[in-house]
Write a protein that holds these residues in place. Structure first.
Motif, PDB file in Angstrom:
ATOM      1  N   TYR A  25       0.868  -1.181   0.000  1.00  0.00           N
ATOM      2  CA  TYR A  25       0.000   0.000   0.000  1.00  0.00           C
ATOM      3  C   TYR A  25       0.899   1.223   0.000  1.00  0.00           C
ATOM      4  O   TYR A  25       1.815   1.328   0.819  1.00  0.00           O
ATOM      5  N   TYR A  29       0.127   6.918  -3.949  1.00  0.00           N
ATOM      6  CA  TYR A  29      -0.374   6.391  -5.212  1.00  0.00           C
ATOM      7  C   TYR A  29      -1.409   5.293  -4.990  1.00  0.00           C
ATOM      8  O   TYR A  29      -1.288   4.451  -4.088  1.00  0.00           O
ATOM      9  N   LEU A  30      -2.416   5.261  -5.863  1.00  0.00           N
ATOM     10  CA  LEU A  30      -3.370   4.161  -5.930  1.00  0.00           C
ATOM     11  C   LEU A  30      -2.732   2.978  -6.657  1.00  0.00           C
ATOM     12  O   LEU A  30      -1.692   3.116  -7.317  1.00  0.00           O
ATOM     13  N   HIS A  31      -3.382   1.816  -6.563  1.00  0.00           N
ATOM     14  CA  HIS A  31      -2.827   0.629  -7.205  1.00  0.00           C
ATOM     15  C   HIS A  31      -2.794   0.760  -8.723  1.00  0.00           C
ATOM     16  O   HIS A  31      -1.967   0.117  -9.388  1.00  0.00           O
ATOM     17  N   ARG A  36      -3.359   9.696  -5.429  1.00  0.00           N
ATOM     18  CA  ARG A  36      -4.568   9.821  -4.616  1.00  0.00           C
ATOM     19  C   ARG A  36      -5.016  11.281  -4.608  1.00  0.00           C
ATOM     20  O   ARG A  36      -4.187  12.202  -4.546  1.00  0.00           O
TER      21      ARG A  36
END
Length: 856
Positions: A25, A29-31, A36
């Protein structure tokens, strides 16, 4: 204002190359590789600042931390107590709805731990119903039996609490540690905020960051409300283990910020069932102690007998209800690493709720099932030892060799209850600025809570710590990790806040006088002496170097050499670095003085030399860090840096000495000026100023005795007089006042007897006379002069009544100024006797009966 229209395309260039670890996580950053939403404004701002701007701001943050003296001592680190605090320029951002979830879970956990503490030192129902095994609780010193049954004010044993939080790869929160004895880090979180809000002011303002001052205001209110007696002047102190503790900066910083007196164990005493602070005016009653000393160290009478950090008898004063400790003694049980395995069931029993934020999976080897699991999975777990000792540190099973695993297995089997195993959980990553690039590192957030009337208040932010390298699975300041500010983002602008607030109704001002202890007075006295000693030494060295550089040939060289030899002898006498230029081998040294002078200039191991004197000044100042203003501390840091330069970049030729000595003079004079003008002229300042005057009188006496008492030729005498005037910084006044040449009589008039010259003996003795008159006296002494006052009066009268012509003359059939010598010798005898008397009377209370009144 935050621009909600910012998109990834406007900020991606700044973050190019940022690669979160696969499967982890990442806070930024998002996956799917998108930033974000709540990070976009910061990323855009960093893009606008650019690499050069970030470099400038990083340097500015380093300068501020250095100037403010922010340190964290890692035991065994070569930098020792001077190791600077490391702060990353990129804050950790938490959006408000995420923070609401965190806050609620933390408050629940703090309430749960409080209830556990009350039960274990009360009815012990958790043991009776089997929710906690007795072997875990009564193992070694986990439970402090002397604290059993003590009534805690307000039933609040856990006033100040901290927990370490991480995120799992799926975004869930986990608590990996509870800090309940003396949680550290809140002061560093506050300093991080101060620095970042200065180097990134627009970004901080426009990000709508929740302020921290309200949290510390709640802490002050809570501590005041816990006082066991009603009083207008409640005394709260902060108890520190001392300057060698890793977080001593934080102790001094918080004491200053909260307005509390910083004390060590020997500053306090227990009398008549209460705790008192030893001050020069007597014993002052203490109501509340915010402690930074571990439980077991607090009372050598009932807890750890070899402790030198605590206060003998303090536990009895707590039992009697005459003092409140925050946190209450016994909280160490809440830090037991095995306790986490039992918390979910205990939460259901005590609070009737599910535990909102779980801890990491934990197996206590005191249970057979858990023991077997740990032994079968040693290489996949973190192993922690639960008992105190040199080996109480976590071991990463995957880092151990087969032999080390076998040894560990044998140790666990020998004492299974002393070990726990925990799952290895990779923490979420957060961006750090590394060489003007953003890189992901594992992050742990330490959060802080303080009890209030109803429940707990949570600091809106905290101290984020970052792994020291990208491969590390353990995040710890002890391993050299970075600190990071934590910004909890509000949905609307946040008004500036301050610890100082205007009350809603008028109340009269109540002055709480913070008296100084013997330890503080002693350190301040020696700060004055070391600062003046260093300044006098630098001035003398500077004149000597100038005289060496000015030497000519012929008869003039003989006259110059005679002057130089007397100055070198004065240097040895002043530094006490015998034999030096006065003992055996002096002839050789006088012919080639450079090696000895360079040693005094650069050798830290040379007792009496310049680096050692400056180091002693820094150590004394560090011991009373809480008494120094921020501006003063910047000068102390400047002096430390110049000391380091003298030692680590030593000069090899005297020609370069002046370039090092001139900035030192400036810094030392600035230090003297700041302590005189910015420091309240209370008892602490009194002793600092006395130390300064005693040292200046001693140095001037030594200089005059060594140089003027021996007979010299006219030319040599003129050179010598000019040198003395240079050392005493009196040359300009002399030239304007005496225009008939440089003669000894005029010199003595100015440097010996002129009470308007700040560098003269008469001026400093006159000031010293007024200072010692203001010293606190025992109640039994109400008439007449003290021994200290008599000594100063004798020296003052000797100087005032002296005949200058007689002092300057050389009697017939004599080869020296014997009348001047007699006067200077007597003053030279009085000063060390005066210092000894001050030490015996004010700095060493154990050497005499304590007859000062206890003031309630």
């Amino acid at each position: 204002m935050i621009d909600a229209t910012i998109t990834d395309s406007t900020v991606n260039s700044n973050c190019r190359g940022y690669q979160p670890a696969p499967g982890s996580y990442d806070e930024m950053y998002l996956h799917d590789g998108q930033i974000r939403p709540h990070w976009r404004y910061l990323a855009s701002a960093l893009e606008n600042i650019g690499p050069d701007g970030l470099r400038v701001r990083w340097r500015e943050s380093r300068r501020l931390l250095r100037d403010n003296g922010v340190t964290y001592n890692i035991y065994g680190d070569p930098q020792g107590i001077a190791r600077p605090w490391e702060l990353d320029l990129i804050p950790l951002l938490i959006k408000s709805d995420d923070w609401a979830t965190i806050e609620h879970g933390l408050i629940q956990r703090a309430e749960l731990l409080k209830q556990i503490m009350l039960d274990l030192y009360g009815a012990r129902k958790l043991l009776q119903c089997g929710l906690l095994p007795a072997e875990l609780i009564f193992d070694q010193d986990s439970l402090l039996l002397p604290c059993d049954g003590i009534e805690v004010p307000g039933k609040q044993p856990l006033v100040f609490y901290a927990s370490d939080l991480i995120r799992l790869p799926n975004g869930d929160l986990r608590i990996i540690g509870d800090r309940s004895q003396a949680p550290s880090g809140a002061g560093y979180a506050l300093e991080n905020r101060m620095v970042l809000s200065r180097v990134l002011p627009s970004l901080f303002r426009d990000s709508h960051v929740h302020r921290l001052a309200g949290f510390f205001r709640t802490l002050r209110t809570t501590l005041r409300n816990l006082a066991p007696r009603p009083a207008d002047s409640i005394r709260v102190v902060l108890l520190t283990p001392g300057p060698r503790n890793e977080a001593y900066f934080e102790h001094a910083y918080l004491a200053n910020y909260l307005g509390y007196t910083l004390v060590q164990g020997d500053d306090l005493t227990v009398r008549d069932g209460a705790v008192w602070a030893r001050t020069l005016n007597g014993l002052e009653r203490v109501d509340v102690i915010l402690r930074r000393v571990d439980d077991i160290q607090c009372d050598p009478l009932e807890l750890r007998s070899e402790s030198m950090l605590g206060v003998p008898g303090i536990l009895q004063a707590v039992r009697a209800g005459n003092v409140t400790l925050a946190n209450a003694l016994g909280n160490r049980i809440l830090e037991h690493p095995a306790l986490g395995a039992f918390l979910p069931a205990i939460c259901k029993e005590l609070l009737g709720e599910e535990l909102e934020i779980l801890g990491v999976q934990t197996w206590w080897c005191g249970r057979a099932k858990d023991l077997n699991f740990v032994l079968d999975n040693l290489s996949n777990l973190i192993i922690k030892r639960t008992r105190d000792g040199a080996d109480k540190q976590c071991l990463l099973g995957s880092n151990l060799s087969s032999n080390e695993l076998s040894d560990l297995k044998a140790a666990i089997l020998a004492t299974p209850a002393a070990y726990v195993g925990q799952e290895i959980v990779p923490a979420a990553t957060a961006p750090i600025l590394d060489q003007q690039r953003l890189e992901p590192r594992m992050a742990v957030l330490r959060t802080f809570l303080v009890a209030e009337n109803e429940g707990y208040a949570v600091m809106p932010g905290g101290l984020t710590r970052i792994a020291s390298d990208s491969d590390s699975l353990i995040v710890s300041n002890h391993l050299g990790g970075l600190g990071k500010d934590t910004w909890v983002l509000a949905s609307e602008p946040v008004l500036p806040d301050s610890l100082l607030v205007t009350p809603s109704t008028y109340s009269p001002a109540v002055r709480v006088i913070s008296e100084v202890s013997s330890r503080v007075a002693d350190n301040l006295y020696w700060i004055g002496r070391y600062a003046e000693r260093a300044e006098g030494l630098v001035r003398l060295l500077r004149i000597i170097v100038l005289r060496i550089n000015e030497r000519l040939g012929g008869m003039q060289e003989l006259e110059q050499d005679h002057c130089l030899h007397l100055l070198l002898a004065a240097l040895t006498q002043q530094t006490l670095t015998f034999p030096g230029f006065v003992g055996e081998g002096a002839v050789k040294l006088l012919a080639h003085p450079d090696p000895e002078l360079l040693s005094l200039l650069t050798d830290l191991q040379r007792i009496g030399g310049l680096p050692q004197t400056l180091q002693a000044l820094g150590l004394a100042a560090w011991s009373v860090r809480d008494r120094m203003s921020m501006d003063t501390w910047r000068i102390v840091n400047s002096i430390d840096e110049q000391t380091l330069m003298l030692v680590e970049q030593p000069i090899t030729e005297l020609e370069g000495a002046l370039d090092r000595l001139d900035p030192l003079i400036t810094a030392l004079v600035a230090f003297t000026g700041l302590t005189r003008e910015n420091m309240t002229h209370s008892q602490g300042w009194l002793f600092l100023e006395i130390g300064r005057r005693v040292e200046r009188i001693t140095n001037t006496t030594t200089l005059l005795q060594t140089t003027l008492v021996p007979q010299s030729g006219d030319r040599s005498e003129s050179l010598l007089a000019e040198s003395i005037l240079g050392v005493t910084d009196s040359l300009i006044t002399y030239r304007r006042r005496y225009q008939t040449g440089t003669r000894v009589g005029a010199l003595l008039d100015l440097v010996f007897q002129d009470e308007r010259n700040p560098r003269s003996l008469a001026f400093n003795l006159s000031k010293l006379q007024g200072l010692v008159k203001s010293l606190p006296k025992e109640s039994s002494i109400n008439v007449g002069l003290s021994n200290i006052e008599k000594m100063v009066l004798e020296a003052t009268n000797l100087v005032r009544l002296a005949d200058i012509d007689a002092l300057a003359s050389i009697p017939k059939h004599d080869s020296k100024r014997s009348i001047l010598e007699k006067a200077l010798v007597r003053i030279g005898e009085i000063m060390p006797n005066l210092s000894d008397e001050l030490t015996a009377f004010y700095f060493r209370h154990e050497d005499r009966p304590h007859t000062l009144l206890m003031r309630r």
